[in-house]
Design an enzyme around this catalytic site. Structure first.
Site, PDB file in Angstrom:
ATOM      1  N   HIS A 267      94.444 122.717 -13.475  1.00 31.95           N
ATOM      2  CA  HIS A 267      93.964 124.022 -13.952  1.00 31.95           C
ATOM      3  C   HIS A 267      92.453 124.071 -13.902  1.00 31.95           C
ATOM      4  O   HIS A 267      91.775 123.049 -13.701  1.00 31.95           O
ATOM      5  CB  HIS A 267      94.434 124.273 -15.383  1.00 31.95           C
ATOM      6  CG  HIS A 267      95.896 124.558 -15.504  1.00 31.95           C
ATOM      7  ND1 HIS A 267      96.396 125.815 -15.743  1.00 31.95           N
ATOM      8  CD2 HIS A 267      96.969 123.730 -15.398  1.00 31.95           C
ATOM      9  CE1 HIS A 267      97.716 125.760 -15.790  1.00 31.95           C
ATOM     10  NE2 HIS A 267      98.088 124.505 -15.585  1.00 31.95           N
TER      11      HIS A 267
ATOM     12  N   GLU B 270      91.815 119.952 -16.516  1.00 26.42           N
ATOM     13  CA  GLU B 270      90.992 121.151 -16.365  1.00 26.42           C
ATOM     14  C   GLU B 270      89.753 120.729 -15.571  1.00 26.42           C
ATOM     15  O   GLU B 270      88.897 119.997 -16.062  1.00 26.42           O
ATOM     16  CB  GLU B 270      90.583 121.704 -17.735  1.00 26.42           C
ATOM     17  CG  GLU B 270      91.736 122.155 -18.615  1.00 26.42           C
ATOM     18  CD  GLU B 270      92.193 123.581 -18.298  1.00 26.42           C
ATOM     19  OE1 GLU B 270      91.671 124.179 -17.326  1.00 26.42           O
ATOM     20  OE2 GLU B 270      93.067 124.089 -19.029  1.00 26.42           O
TER      21      GLU B 270
ATOM     22  N   GLU C  44      91.019 131.380 -11.113  1.00 26.52           N
ATOM     23  CA  GLU C  44      91.535 130.020 -11.300  1.00 26.52           C
ATOM     24  C   GLU C  44      92.560 129.652 -10.238  1.00 26.52           C
ATOM     25  O   GLU C  44      92.536 128.540  -9.704  1.00 26.52           O
ATOM     26  CB  GLU C  44      92.138 129.894 -12.704  1.00 26.52           C
ATOM     27  CG  GLU C  44      92.717 128.528 -13.003  1.00 26.52           C
ATOM     28  CD  GLU C  44      93.310 128.439 -14.390  1.00 26.52           C
ATOM     29  OE1 GLU C  44      93.806 127.350 -14.749  1.00 26.52           O
ATOM     30  OE2 GLU C  44      93.284 129.458 -15.125  1.00 26.52           O
TER      31      GLU C  44
ATOM     32  N   HIS D 243      99.169 128.645 -12.515  1.00 22.93           N
ATOM     33  CA  HIS D 243      99.142 130.098 -12.291  1.00 22.93           C
ATOM     34  C   HIS D 243      99.649 130.425 -10.872  1.00 22.93           C
ATOM     35  O   HIS D 243     100.484 129.729 -10.340  1.00 22.93           O
ATOM     36  CB  HIS D 243      97.750 130.656 -12.576  1.00 22.93           C
ATOM     37  CG  HIS D 243      97.245 130.247 -13.933  1.00 22.93           C
ATOM     38  ND1 HIS D 243      97.621 130.887 -15.096  1.00 22.93           N
ATOM     39  CD2 HIS D 243      96.437 129.213 -14.312  1.00 22.93           C
ATOM     40  CE1 HIS D 243      97.046 130.284 -16.130  1.00 22.93           C
ATOM     41  NE2 HIS D 243      96.340 129.264 -15.689  1.00 22.93           N
TER      42      HIS D 243
END
Length: 612
Positions: free
Chosen positions: A509, A573, A456, A441
């Site tokens: 992430h 993650e 995030e 992102h």
């Protein structure tokens, strides 16, 4: 004998390493909404930049950088026509931001920033119109209507000067390439018939032609664009935008050291440099009237199909509308203008088989869009605007200062110290590995938003920066898809990794689920193929050994960045920003540093075990 084999081993190592060490432009992108250009290289570079006129374009040269792929072009629209990349010469890649005709930039408003020596952004000012405010009413050059003498034509600047390396001839075009130009020529036409592409294998274009475009409007050809696709082995490309009824074209190398581009056998084009015969005159569109219409527009009518292109003349501050294959009617009526007309002056001239309409807008009036209302009628919109002080027309290139890159250090967590991991990291001796780290992102894309507004993008960037720092301390070369709060597309991230020929790709992430499920917590790592599975397992195991995170496993997935990278890839993650256990940890700089250590250790173990 031992020395001989040592020598061969050294040579082999150098040959093996050289392709990976070649500096490349990994990624570039223009963000129209922010007027910003960003680009990333795999090695440090100090850009050079100039602002050049006719049309206005910002040219950014990247010394020591290779494009390593075909030229790319991003059509923008509006005041910014396009942004493109190309190979200027064997040692320099080039980026160009080209404005639409009639627009310019204030040079002082162009701001370069190097977040690091490999990641740059260029903040551009709003494009401004040329000549609208700087040329007072009545400043239109005094012209005789329907000029047609050869003397007048010689005094009028041509869009493609005949003393340049690209020339318009009586039966086509000629490109000067030098006496030693040798290679193969391939010509193909697009399916829609509107583009002809000429590839020159084994040929380097003259520097004056690289990444240049010429407005032609002759022989059914609108524009000709030159690109150096790659320097070694050389491949150049000439792209011609043509009308559907333009003839097919052929190209061949000439003994004189150039390339002749002429209609294919059996085709013919009108020799527009020769005196017009009565037959030729009958094929021209007659411009019957140029008048002001309702709604502040200029209407140009013809007795048959006509087309036109418009651009600002930066020297005179006049808008010039060019109508090819046309002539003025013998009894052409002069446009009638009133005192409150949106146009101060309109003048017309006949230049060979082309009609020029020269327009001087009144104060506070801006020239808008040129539209084809029907095949015999053109409309030029005039818009009410505000007069502002504009930069002068560029009569010579202007150098744009580019400051040295900043040296942004990763954020320093409280514990443990940024320079020392909590326990020794694995050693990877003599590694040639290149690790591409991908913080997810960024910029306008915050990613998942969790408890307390935890974003995030603000979790994964400091973790990624710390991972990069730890890997580099162990002698591993690291390239990041972003190292600040900017947005990068998924395709851009994959392109960077592939163009850098990275050894592995690791995307970082943070997870999320419904805010009504704070009980969901834990770390999981994804892969796409078997090579990626080994990498993902190494990272996941390291995290579990270093933290008390819940284990959600190593799983296959078809994420874009995993499917479209050509090396072993994994996506980790690091926890749930919506989790009642994970969110407080991910908001803590100390825990993020602990997570970064675990990821770095998993990467190093993978490189060590696979002898990379």
């Amino acid at each position: 004998m031992r020395r001989y084999w040592l020598f061969l081993s050294l040579v082999g190592a150098l040959l093996y390493a050289s392709p990976a060490e070649a500096a490349r432009l990994l990624f570039w992108r223009y963000e129209a909404a922010q007027n910003r250009l960003t680009f990333t290289t795999d090695q440090g570079v100090q850009p050079r930049a100039q602002l050049i006129a006719n049309p206005t374009r910002l040219v950014i040269d990247l010394p020591g950088i290779s494009l390593g792929r075909p030229s790319e072009r991003q059509r923008i629209g509006g005041a910014v026509a396009e942004v493109r990349s190309g190979q200027f010469n064997a040692n320099t890649a080039r980026l160009v931001v080209e404005l639409a005709p009639g627009y310019t930039y204030d040079p002082q408003g162009i701001q370069f920033r190097g977040m690091t020596s490999t990641q740059w952004s260029v903040q551009l000012p709003q494009p401004q119109r040329l000549g609208a405010a700087s040329s007072p009413a009545g400043a239109l050059p005094s012209l005789e209507i329907r000029e047609s003498s050869s003397q007048t034509q010689a005094q009028t600047a041509s869009p493609t000067p005949q003393d340049s390396d690209f020339q318009i001839t009586r039966n086509g075009f000629f490109v000067r390439l030098g006496n030693n130009a040798r290679g193969q020529v391939a010509v193909r036409r697009s399916r829609n018939g509107q583009q002809v592409q000429i590839d020159l294998n084994g040929i380097m274009l003259p520097d004056q032609l690289v990444d240049q475009g010429f407005e032609v409007n002759r022989y059914g050809v609108g524009q000709v664009q030159f690109s150096q696709i790659r320097p070694s082995p050389p491949l150049a490309r000439i792209t011609m935008d043509v009308s559907v009824d333009s003839p097919d074209w052929q190209a061949s190398l000439a003994r004189s050291g150039g390339l002749a581009i002429v209609p294919a056998e059996g085709s013919a084009v009108l020799d527009q440099d020769a005196p017009s015969s009565s037959t030729a005159q009958n094929t021209l569109t007659t411009v019957q009237s140029v008048e002001l219409g309702l709604g502040n527009q200029i209407l140009i009518r013809g007795d048959r199909a006509l087309r036109g292109t418009g651009q600002w003349d930066s020297r005179t501050g006049v808008y010039q509308l060019t109508i090819p294959n046309a002539r003025l009617a013998p009894d052409f009526p002069n446009p009638q203008l009133s005192a409150n007309s949106p146009v101060s002056q309109i003048r017309l001239r006949q230049q060979g088989d082309t009609v020029l309409v020269l327009i001087q807008p009144a104060p506070n009036i801006q020239v808008g869009r040129l539209s084809q209302l029907n095949d015999r009628l053109l409309s030029l919109q005039l818009n009410q605007g505000t007069t502002s002080a504009l930069p002068p027309a560029l009569d010579r290139p202007i150098n744009i200062p580019v400051p040295p890159p900043e040296r942004i250090a990763p954020p320093t967590p409280t514990l443990p110290p940024a320079g020392q991991p909590s326990r020794p990291l694995p050693q990877v001796p003599n590694t040639r590995a290149v690790v591409m780290l991908d913080p997810g992102h960024g910029g306008r894309d915050p990613g998942a938003v969790g408890i307390g507004g935890l974003q995030e993008k603000n979790v994964v960037l400091p973790i990624s920066l710390r991972v990069a720092q730890l890997l580099e301390q162990q002698g591993v070369r690291v390239i990041m898809t972003r190292n600040n709060d900017t947005f990068v597309t998924l395709a851009g991230r994959a392109q960077m990794a592939n163009r850098a020929r990275a050894t592995i790709f690791v995307s970082i992430h943070a997870n999320a689920i419904s805010m009504s499920r704070p009980d969901v917590n834990g770390v999981e790592t994804f892969f796409f193929n078997s090579a990626g599975q080994r990498l993902a397992s190494s990272i996941q195991n390291s995290i579990l050994q270093s933290t008390s995170m819940n284990n959600r496993g190593v799983k296959p997935a078809r994420f874009y960045v995993l499917r479209n990278t050509s090396m072993p890839s994994a996506l980790v993650e690091v926890g749930f920003v919506t989790g009642n256990l994970d969110a407080p940890r991910l908001a803590d700089p100390n825990f993020r540093n602990q997570m970064a250590e675990a990821i770095a250790r998993g990467i190093l173990l993978y490189l060590q075990q696979n002898r990379l």
